[in-house]
Design a protein around this motif. Sequence first.
Motif, PDB file in Angstrom:
ATOM      1  N   PRO A  81       0.830  -1.207   0.000  1.00  0.00           N
ATOM      2  CA  PRO A  81       0.000   0.000   0.000  1.00  0.00           C
ATOM      3  C   PRO A  81       0.863   1.255   0.000  1.00  0.00           C
ATOM      4  CG  PRO A  81       0.183  -0.844   2.227  1.00  0.00           C
ATOM      5  CD  PRO A  81       0.964  -1.787   1.334  1.00  0.00           C
ATOM      6  N   ASN A  82       0.216   2.402  -0.140  1.00  0.00           N
ATOM      7  CA  ASN A  82       0.887   3.683   0.067  1.00  0.00           C
ATOM      8  C   ASN A  82       0.781   3.988   1.551  1.00  0.00           C
ATOM      9  OD1 ASN A  82       1.432   6.498   0.388  1.00  0.00           O
ATOM     10  ND2 ASN A  82       1.044   6.818  -1.779  1.00  0.00           N
ATOM     11  N   LEU A  83       1.907   3.883   2.250  1.00  0.00           N
ATOM     12  CA  LEU A  83       1.961   4.059   3.697  1.00  0.00           C
ATOM     13  C   LEU A  83       2.949   5.176   4.012  1.00  0.00           C
ATOM     14  CD1 LEU A  83       0.707   2.798   6.228  1.00  0.00           C
ATOM     15  CD2 LEU A  83       2.555   1.144   6.251  1.00  0.00           C
ATOM     16  N   LEU A  84       2.769   6.295   3.324  1.00  0.00           N
ATOM     17  CA  LEU A  84       3.735   7.390   3.386  1.00  0.00           C
ATOM     18  C   LEU A  84       4.052   7.819   4.805  1.00  0.00           C
ATOM     19  CD1 LEU A  84       5.391   9.571   1.849  1.00  0.00           C
ATOM     20  CD2 LEU A  84       3.366  11.015   1.980  1.00  0.00           C
ATOM     21  N   GLU A  85       3.012   7.983   5.623  1.00  0.00           N
ATOM     22  CA  GLU A  85       3.218   8.435   6.999  1.00  0.00           C
ATOM     23  C   GLU A  85       1.971   8.112   7.814  1.00  0.00           C
ATOM     24  OE1 GLU A  85       4.214  12.496   9.568  1.00  0.00           O
ATOM     25  OE2 GLU A  85       4.212  12.571   7.380  1.00  0.00           O
ATOM     26  N   GLY A  86       2.163   7.976   9.107  1.00  0.00           N
ATOM     27  CA  GLY A  86       1.053   7.678   9.986  1.00  0.00           C
ATOM     28  C   GLY A  86       0.209   8.905  10.279  1.00  0.00           C
ATOM     29  N   VAL A  87      -0.803   9.133   9.467  1.00  0.00           N
ATOM     30  CA  VAL A  87      -1.744  10.232   9.680  1.00  0.00           C
ATOM     31  C   VAL A  87      -3.159   9.657   9.583  1.00  0.00           C
ATOM     32  CG1 VAL A  87      -0.196  12.030   8.811  1.00  0.00           C
ATOM     33  CG2 VAL A  87      -1.690  10.827   7.213  1.00  0.00           C
ATOM     34  N   PRO A  88      -4.155  10.362  10.126  1.00  0.00           N
ATOM     35  CA  PRO A  88      -5.527   9.846  10.050  1.00  0.00           C
ATOM     36  C   PRO A  88      -5.954   9.569   8.618  1.00  0.00           C
ATOM     37  CG  PRO A  88      -5.397  11.665  11.609  1.00  0.00           C
ATOM     38  CD  PRO A  88      -4.068  11.600  10.920  1.00  0.00           C
ATOM     39  N   VAL A  89      -6.733   8.534   8.432  1.00  0.00           N
ATOM     40  CA  VAL A  89      -7.098   8.079   7.099  1.00  0.00           C
ATOM     41  C   VAL A  89      -7.879   9.139   6.325  1.00  0.00           C
ATOM     42  CG1 VAL A  89      -9.242   6.970   7.860  1.00  0.00           C
ATOM     43  CG2 VAL A  89      -8.053   6.116   5.830  1.00  0.00           C
ATOM     44  N   GLU A  90      -8.615  10.001   7.024  1.00  0.00           N
ATOM     45  CA  GLU A  90      -9.409  11.019   6.329  1.00  0.00           C
ATOM     46  C   GLU A  90      -8.551  12.080   5.658  1.00  0.00           C
ATOM     47  OE1 GLU A  90      -9.638  11.888  10.840  1.00  0.00           O
ATOM     48  OE2 GLU A  90      -9.807  10.151   9.502  1.00  0.00           O
ATOM     49  N   CYS A  91      -7.262  12.120   5.942  1.00  0.00           N
ATOM     50  CA  CYS A  91      -6.364  13.072   5.276  1.00  0.00           C
ATOM     51  C   CYS A  91      -6.053  12.662   3.838  1.00  0.00           C
ATOM     52  CB  CYS A  91      -5.071  13.213   6.068  1.00  0.00           C
ATOM     53  SG  CYS A  91      -5.275  13.928   7.716  1.00  0.00           S
ATOM     54  N   ALA A  92      -6.392  11.440   3.466  1.00  0.00           N
ATOM     55  CA  ALA A  92      -6.192  10.925   2.097  1.00  0.00           C
ATOM     56  C   ALA A  92      -4.721  10.839   1.711  1.00  0.00           C
ATOM     57  CB  ALA A  92      -6.963  11.761   1.078  1.00  0.00           C
ATOM     58  N   VAL A  93      -3.862  10.631   2.688  1.00  0.00           N
ATOM     59  CA  VAL A  93      -2.430  10.493   2.432  1.00  0.00           C
ATOM     60  C   VAL A  93      -2.070   9.048   2.094  1.00  0.00           C
ATOM     61  CG1 VAL A  93      -0.134  10.643   3.511  1.00  0.00           C
ATOM     62  CG2 VAL A  93      -1.807  12.481   3.851  1.00  0.00           C
ATOM     63  N   THR A  94      -2.745   8.107   2.724  1.00  0.00           N
ATOM     64  CA  THR A  94      -2.408   6.692   2.596  1.00  0.00           C
ATOM     65  C   THR A  94      -3.547   5.910   1.941  1.00  0.00           C
ATOM     66  OG1 THR A  94      -3.277   6.335   4.830  1.00  0.00           O
ATOM     67  CG2 THR A  94      -0.912   6.725   4.623  1.00  0.00           C
ATOM     68  N   THR A  95      -3.227   4.720   1.476  1.00  0.00           N
ATOM     69  CA  THR A  95      -4.252   3.826   0.934  1.00  0.00           C
ATOM     70  C   THR A  95      -5.289   3.546   2.017  1.00  0.00           C
ATOM     71  OG1 THR A  95      -2.569   2.770  -0.454  1.00  0.00           O
ATOM     72  CG2 THR A  95      -4.652   1.586  -0.149  1.00  0.00           C
ATOM     73  N   HIS A  96      -6.565   3.648   1.672  1.00  0.00           N
ATOM     74  CA  HIS A  96      -7.600   3.426   2.673  1.00  0.00           C
ATOM     75  C   HIS A  96      -7.592   1.966   3.126  1.00  0.00           C
ATOM     76  CE1 HIS A  96     -11.485   3.370   4.699  1.00  0.00           C
ATOM     77  NE2 HIS A  96     -11.440   4.700   4.688  1.00  0.00           N
ATOM     78  N   PRO A  97      -7.723   1.725   4.431  1.00  0.00           N
ATOM     79  CA  PRO A  97      -7.661   0.345   4.931  1.00  0.00           C
ATOM     80  C   PRO A  97      -8.737  -0.570   4.364  1.00  0.00           C
ATOM     81  CG  PRO A  97      -8.262   1.907   6.689  1.00  0.00           C
ATOM     82  CD  PRO A  97      -7.778   2.707   5.536  1.00  0.00           C
ATOM     83  N   GLU A  98      -9.895  -0.021   3.974  1.00  0.00           N
ATOM     84  CA  GLU A  98     -10.942  -0.890   3.413  1.00  0.00           C
ATOM     85  C   GLU A  98     -10.563  -1.384   2.015  1.00  0.00           C
ATOM     86  OE1 GLU A  98     -13.310  -2.369   4.866  1.00  0.00           O
ATOM     87  OE2 GLU A  98     -13.079  -1.291   6.758  1.00  0.00           O
ATOM     88  N   VAL A  99      -9.775  -0.614   1.297  1.00  0.00           N
ATOM     89  CA  VAL A  99      -9.269  -1.089   0.003  1.00  0.00           C
ATOM     90  C   VAL A  99      -8.321  -2.258   0.234  1.00  0.00           C
ATOM     91  CG1 VAL A  99      -7.959  -0.475  -2.069  1.00  0.00           C
ATOM     92  CG2 VAL A  99      -9.599   1.161  -1.093  1.00  0.00           C
ATOM     93  N   LEU A 100      -7.441  -2.108   1.227  1.00  0.00           N
ATOM     94  CA  LEU A 100      -6.533  -3.202   1.572  1.00  0.00           C
ATOM     95  C   LEU A 100      -7.315  -4.432   2.003  1.00  0.00           C
ATOM     96  CD1 LEU A 100      -3.709  -4.353   2.166  1.00  0.00           C
ATOM     97  CD2 LEU A 100      -3.879  -3.338   4.454  1.00  0.00           C
ATOM     98  N   ARG A 101      -8.325  -4.236   2.839  1.00  0.00           N
ATOM     99  CA  ARG A 101      -9.114  -5.382   3.314  1.00  0.00           C
ATOM    100  C   ARG A 101      -9.740  -6.148   2.140  1.00  0.00           C
ATOM    101  NH1 ARG A 101     -11.477  -5.828   8.273  1.00  0.00           N
ATOM    102  NH2 ARG A 101     -11.603  -3.559   8.555  1.00  0.00           N
ATOM    103  N   ALA A 102     -10.293  -5.401   1.196  1.00  0.00           N
ATOM    104  CA  ALA A 102     -10.949  -6.043   0.052  1.00  0.00           C
ATOM    105  C   ALA A 102      -9.956  -6.873  -0.766  1.00  0.00           C
ATOM    106  CB  ALA A 102     -11.612  -4.992  -0.831  1.00  0.00           C
TER     107      ALA A 102
END
Length: 377
Positions: A49-70
Amino acid sequence: MGSKISTVAAVRVGDYAAESVAAGLEQALALLGGLERFVQPGDRVLLKPNLLEGVPVECAVTTHPEVLRAVIRQVKALGAEPVVGDSPGVSGTLKAAEKCGIAAVCREESVRLIPFEGTAEYPFPEGMIIKKFQLTDVLQQVDKVITLAKMKTHTFMGMTGATKILFGCIVGMQKAQFHLRTRQRREFAGMLVDLANLVKPALSIVDGVTGMEGNGPRNGKPFSSGVILAGSNCFAVDIVMAEMMGLPAESLPVAALSLERGLTPDFSGIDLVGDGGDVRHRFQAPRSMHSLEDRVPAWFAHWAQTHLTARPRILDCCIGCGRCAAHCPPQAMKLVDGKIRIDDAKCIRCYCCQELCPENAVQLTSGTLLRMAQRFM
């Protein structure tokens, strides 16, 4: 990875509800002939995934966890073993994954989350820019790679996506060495193209449900784009992504180079399937896309780099955390009396400082020659 592999699925997904994402991904994979075309039962599959930095998911910085789950569930359903891994630009993998929800999904789905720490040497004699890579040794422990990129702008490359995400296979601070070796945008793009041709991801997926515009990949603004993309040719996926973002491919170094080398057809030659094929937006481009570097001879660009590219400047909102100085590839930044000072002569215009700044305190400003030239553009 040639231009003949040019089918890209685009499916509309309006939100991150688990059922919406799962249905959208399943539809995208079906349009490509099913996941079994790319992964076989028993394969060990790295999900990157895109795991650029640990920020809240609503910031749209990283791949959303539900996409990963799917994706995890699709891989498991096929009888393959998924593992998740990355090397973020700043914090460690586990810390970043906790903050953006990736770690929770891995626990809930009983999937191993692997920090990229160890390295191995990967000869690549056919590389145009890089003949030998030092990358995560996890690549030697898996059979296939699936990337899960985010639809975002990028201050250095114009756009991040299915190809740029592979830069995370370079471990930790070794990323700085590649910035130093490939200082010009076209050189850096060439390195990324070589990297993609070495890793050869089996499938490239883009989380475009909510993307990012402006000063991405960290400090831009979330953009509701409502689509998931998938394809086996990362270069073709990026061409479609650029079209949907309203960014001309010729202005994006990776897309332009992949077209030039025949690694993908142009947008009109890509077999675009799915109900999201007509998605079109107008993302705000990053400030650095006004660079003239790619419009002049390479020797002149090197000579006049300080004038032909946007340069970083520190705003008053800087909190003096020192993160930019710690991660500056040429060590052009120093923390002096709680304030950042930039040595313009050393700065290579990689914009890592802007990418990593937690306060969005780095502004890109045009050099003198660039400001003059822009009047006639």
